[in-house]
Design a protein around this motif. Sequence first.
Motif, PDB file in Angstrom:
ATOM      1  N   LEU A  88       0.825  -1.209   0.000  1.00 52.73           N
ATOM      2  CA  LEU A  88       0.000   0.000   0.000  1.00 52.73           C
ATOM      3  C   LEU A  88       0.861   1.261   0.000  1.00 52.73           C
ATOM      4  CD1 LEU A  88      -2.850  -1.028   2.480  1.00 52.73           C
ATOM      5  CD2 LEU A  88      -2.860  -1.087  -0.025  1.00 52.73           C
ATOM      6  N   ILE A  89       1.982   1.199   0.727  1.00 47.27           N
ATOM      7  CA  ILE A  89       2.900   2.345   0.728  1.00 47.27           C
ATOM      8  C   ILE A  89       3.405   2.606  -0.688  1.00 47.27           C
ATOM      9  CG2 ILE A  89       5.151   3.141   1.528  1.00 47.27           C
ATOM     10  CD1 ILE A  89       4.643   1.601   4.132  1.00 47.27           C
ATOM     11  N   ALA A  90       3.700   1.548  -1.434  1.00 47.39           N
ATOM     12  CA  ALA A  90       4.175   1.701  -2.808  1.00 47.39           C
ATOM     13  C   ALA A  90       3.108   2.373  -3.669  1.00 47.39           C
ATOM     14  CB  ALA A  90       4.547   0.336  -3.377  1.00 47.39           C
ATOM     15  N   VAL A  91       1.851   1.924  -3.529  1.00 47.88           N
ATOM     16  CA  VAL A  91       0.755   2.518  -4.321  1.00 47.88           C
ATOM     17  C   VAL A  91       0.604   4.005  -3.992  1.00 47.88           C
ATOM     18  CG1 VAL A  91      -1.742   2.514  -4.675  1.00 47.88           C
ATOM     19  CG2 VAL A  91      -0.488   0.360  -4.585  1.00 47.88           C
ATOM     20  N   GLY A  92       0.568   4.336  -2.720  1.00 42.36           N
ATOM     21  CA  GLY A  92       0.389   5.726  -2.327  1.00 42.36           C
ATOM     22  C   GLY A  92       1.543   6.612  -2.738  1.00 42.36           C
ATOM     23  N   THR A  93       2.781   6.083  -2.690  1.00 44.15           N
ATOM     24  CA  THR A  93       3.947   6.884  -3.057  1.00 44.15           C
ATOM     25  C   THR A  93       3.979   7.157  -4.560  1.00 44.15           C
ATOM     26  OG1 THR A  93       5.170   5.876  -1.229  1.00 44.15           O
ATOM     27  CG2 THR A  93       6.448   6.997  -2.926  1.00 44.15           C
ATOM     28  N   VAL A  94       3.693   6.151  -5.346  1.00 40.71           N
ATOM     29  CA  VAL A  94       3.733   6.302  -6.811  1.00 40.71           C
ATOM     30  C   VAL A  94       2.650   7.249  -7.299  1.00 40.71           C
ATOM     31  CG1 VAL A  94       3.414   5.065  -8.983  1.00 40.71           C
ATOM     32  CG2 VAL A  94       4.859   4.089  -7.191  1.00 40.71           C
ATOM     33  N   THR A  95       1.469   7.231  -6.652  1.00 39.33           N
ATOM     34  CA  THR A  95       0.327   8.048  -7.120  1.00 39.33           C
ATOM     35  C   THR A  95       0.146   9.318  -6.295  1.00 39.33           C
ATOM     36  OG1 THR A  95      -1.215   6.833  -5.686  1.00 39.33           O
ATOM     37  CG2 THR A  95      -0.854   5.972  -7.927  1.00 39.33           C
ATOM     38  N   ALA A  96       1.215   9.779  -5.640  1.00 40.60           N
ATOM     39  CA  ALA A  96       1.088  10.895  -4.692  1.00 40.60           C
ATOM     40  C   ALA A  96       0.499  12.155  -5.319  1.00 40.60           C
ATOM     41  CB  ALA A  96       2.451  11.197  -4.075  1.00 40.60           C
ATOM     42  N   THR A  97       0.804  12.448  -6.600  1.00 37.17           N
ATOM     43  CA  THR A  97       0.330  13.695  -7.216  1.00 37.17           C
ATOM     44  C   THR A  97      -0.831  13.472  -8.198  1.00 37.17           C
ATOM     45  OG1 THR A  97       2.078  13.459  -8.883  1.00 37.17           O
ATOM     46  CG2 THR A  97       2.537  14.872  -6.988  1.00 37.17           C
ATOM     47  N   VAL A  98      -1.341  12.250  -8.274  1.00 37.41           N
ATOM     48  CA  VAL A  98      -2.473  11.987  -9.175  1.00 37.41           C
ATOM     49  C   VAL A  98      -3.722  12.781  -8.786  1.00 37.41           C
ATOM     50  CG1 VAL A  98      -4.091  10.207  -9.953  1.00 37.41           C
ATOM     51  CG2 VAL A  98      -1.639   9.744  -9.930  1.00 37.41           C
ATOM     52  N   PRO A  99      -4.014  12.983  -7.482  1.00 34.74           N
ATOM     53  CA  PRO A  99      -5.198  13.783  -7.144  1.00 34.74           C
ATOM     54  C   PRO A  99      -5.175  15.176  -7.779  1.00 34.74           C
ATOM     55  CG  PRO A  99      -4.468  12.598  -5.210  1.00 34.74           C
ATOM     56  CD  PRO A  99      -3.424  12.382  -6.251  1.00 34.74           C
ATOM     57  N   LEU A 100      -3.997  15.797  -7.831  1.00 34.05           N
ATOM     58  CA  LEU A 100      -3.921  17.109  -8.470  1.00 34.05           C
ATOM     59  C   LEU A 100      -4.271  17.013  -9.956  1.00 34.05           C
ATOM     60  CD1 LEU A 100      -0.627  18.506  -6.875  1.00 34.05           C
ATOM     61  CD2 LEU A 100      -2.988  18.973  -6.213  1.00 34.05           C
ATOM     62  N   ALA A 101      -3.820  15.944 -10.610  1.00 31.82           N
ATOM     63  CA  ALA A 101      -4.149  15.748 -12.024  1.00 31.82           C
ATOM     64  C   ALA A 101      -5.652  15.575 -12.206  1.00 31.82           C
ATOM     65  CB  ALA A 101      -3.399  14.535 -12.564  1.00 31.82           C
ATOM     66  N   VAL A 102      -6.294  14.872 -11.286  1.00 33.52           N
ATOM     67  CA  VAL A 102      -7.738  14.664 -11.394  1.00 33.52           C
ATOM     68  C   VAL A 102      -8.486  15.984 -11.232  1.00 33.52           C
ATOM     69  CG1 VAL A 102      -9.738  13.517 -10.381  1.00 33.52           C
ATOM     70  CG2 VAL A 102      -7.587  12.275 -10.624  1.00 33.52           C
ATOM     71  N   VAL A 103      -8.030  16.833 -10.320  1.00 31.32           N
ATOM     72  CA  VAL A 103      -8.688  18.130 -10.127  1.00 31.32           C
ATOM     73  C   VAL A 103      -8.550  18.993 -11.389  1.00 31.32           C
ATOM     74  CG1 VAL A 103      -8.708  20.252  -8.766  1.00 31.32           C
ATOM     75  CG2 VAL A 103      -8.406  18.046  -7.626  1.00 31.32           C
ATOM     76  N   ILE A 104      -7.371  18.984 -12.002  1.00 31.41           N
ATOM     77  CA  ILE A 104      -7.199  19.722 -13.254  1.00 31.41           C
ATOM     78  C   ILE A 104      -8.092  19.132 -14.342  1.00 31.41           C
ATOM     79  CG2 ILE A 104      -5.557  20.229 -15.108  1.00 31.41           C
ATOM     80  CD1 ILE A 104      -3.427  20.608 -13.013  1.00 31.41           C
ATOM     81  N   HIS A 105      -8.209  17.823 -14.365  1.00 29.30           N
ATOM     82  CA  HIS A 105      -9.127  17.161 -15.298  1.00 29.30           C
ATOM     83  C   HIS A 105     -10.555  17.638 -15.063  1.00 29.30           C
ATOM     84  CE1 HIS A 105     -10.303  13.057 -17.283  1.00 29.30           C
ATOM     85  NE2 HIS A 105     -10.926  14.066 -17.818  1.00 29.30           N
ATOM     86  N   LEU A 106     -10.952  17.765 -13.806  1.00 31.76           N
ATOM     87  CA  LEU A 106     -12.280  18.267 -13.471  1.00 31.76           C
ATOM     88  C   LEU A 106     -12.489  19.685 -13.997  1.00 31.76           C
ATOM     89  CD1 LEU A 106     -12.610  16.987  -9.787  1.00 31.76           C
ATOM     90  CD2 LEU A 106     -14.141  16.395 -11.680  1.00 31.76           C
ATOM     91  N   LEU A 107     -11.467  20.525 -13.857  1.00 31.39           N
ATOM     92  CA  LEU A 107     -11.579  21.900 -14.350  1.00 31.39           C
ATOM     93  C   LEU A 107     -11.820  21.931 -15.857  1.00 31.39           C
ATOM     94  CD1 LEU A 107      -8.687  23.600 -12.328  1.00 31.39           C
ATOM     95  CD2 LEU A 107     -11.142  23.978 -12.025  1.00 31.39           C
ATOM     96  N   HIS A 108     -11.148  21.060 -16.582  1.00 29.48           N
ATOM     97  CA  HIS A 108     -11.302  21.041 -18.032  1.00 29.48           C
ATOM     98  C   HIS A 108     -12.676  20.521 -18.456  1.00 29.48           C
ATOM     99  CE1 HIS A 108      -7.361  22.125 -19.782  1.00 29.48           C
ATOM    100  NE2 HIS A 108      -6.864  21.686 -18.633  1.00 29.48           N
TER     101      HIS A 108
END
Length: 573
Positions: A88-108
Amino acid sequence: MTPPLQVALMQLAAVWVAGVAMVVALVQAGALGGVALVYGFPVVAALYGAAGLLAWWRRPANRLGPLLVVGGAAFLGVSVANTDVPALIAVGTVTATVPLAVVIHLLHTFPGGRLRGRASKVSVLAVYVVALVGQVPIWAFSPASPPYDVVLISPRPDLAEVGAHVQQTCGAVVVVVTVWLLVRRLREYDSAQRRVLAPVLAYGVLAVLAIPLGGTVLRPLGLGDASLYIQFAAVAGVPIVFAAVVLRGGFARTGELSAFVTSVASSSGSRDELEQAVATTLGDPSATLLHWSAAHSGYLDPAGTLVALPGPEQDRAAVHIAVGDRPVGAVVYDPRLNEDAGSVAAVGRVAAIALDRERLAREVSDSRRALREASSRLLETADRERRRIARDLHDGLQVSLVRLAMQAHQLAQEPLGAASPALAARMAADVDEAAAALRGLVNGVMPAPLVERGLAAAVQELAYSLPVRIRLDVDGVSGRLPAPVESTGYFVVAEALTNVLKHADARSVAVCLRTEDGALWIDVVDDGRGGAVEDGSGSGLPGLRDRLDVLGGTLSVTNGHTGTRLRAMLPCG
């Protein structure tokens, strides 16, 4: 019965609640601890999931709901990095900045839920690349203590720092491009819509900047852990604001309407598909599409039952839909799910066009079927007429000619004597009989007066030959008319008078012919017992209607207590 989508969303909600609870338990048991880490990301994830499921439920055609759920999953994925489970630590570390990408996706995609234009698609793809690929140097080279070094390749802080700068720079470029696209897109809306959209989009951009820059800005203010809570609150507000605006209809749902137009245009045109598309677009499974029936002067439901529109005191509302000034139908919906009647009316306007298209397609189909049936009847009538002519030729004229040939042969074989004058007289009588039969045959096909003197004269001769009192008015027809009009008009009068003699038991008949506004009008009125009907046999009234249809004419038959009126119209152009 609950629709399948709603059932699936309820199941997803149950899984979501269980997943958030499990993550909270795992983080609590982890080595890092702390209220912010234990509850911050899971609470944000829960808000994204709840807002997304609600928007998905209420606006199934808008992809903003599913995207919010994905955003919640991204935040939940980040929070598992704070557990002590290596995978789980590996998953969270690799995807640490994906939430920001999703928010930008939402804006578009806001407000319609779909990416618009190539620039938006490229920007969203770029931000996901920056979030995933740009994160590699950071987790691969940033020193960390066990068990959080599960993805560490080599402790090289210098490379990690370079990677972080590159990621931040690329992310900043994407944010700038996003802001530019959003500003340009706002110009497409009217002033009222901009007043709603501009603050929402501006808040979304600030929320994106809050995570990477919030600590830098807020830490010097001496806020301590409060700065972390402020960052969480800024990001947590995004799903709430976005979903609230979409659900309350604070602006025209152009994205959903565009999707509805596309759905209607690509459908087979059936009313069931149209009603399903209306319900999906409105996010109201109970929405019903009624169609206007001029024959009933009211609205019919999909089963063909006459229904009344809901009144002001009921928990349902209705929006009338029309094409121009002509009513087409109505949309009955739940006003609690759609407070903005203007949005329902916009969907209704598109549905009106689709309903009208269906009506036109049905009319064309009916016209084609009627044309095929009329053509078949005309062929049958023509074939029957050819058989009658052949029978008359065989039984009448041919017999007379054979008899004449035999008499001529007999006269040629015998010497002239006392019997010769009698034989010649019989031959002359047979010639007269054959000529009369031929004239009758020709007159049945095309009356000589019609060919030689025109419609008025032919109708006069026909009327004088019938054993019924006829009041004839043909003064309204002056000169000759086109040959097809004259022949069809004559047969209309002939068939009408034949019906009177056979069925009406009338004492008198009034026949009126006139030309008016480029058309020939024929009225035949009798004082008989009425009751004329079309028998569908291809002759009689159906045959007349078929003849008239070919020339663009019309036929109407009105039965009264004291007779029948037949009216026909034939264009003369």
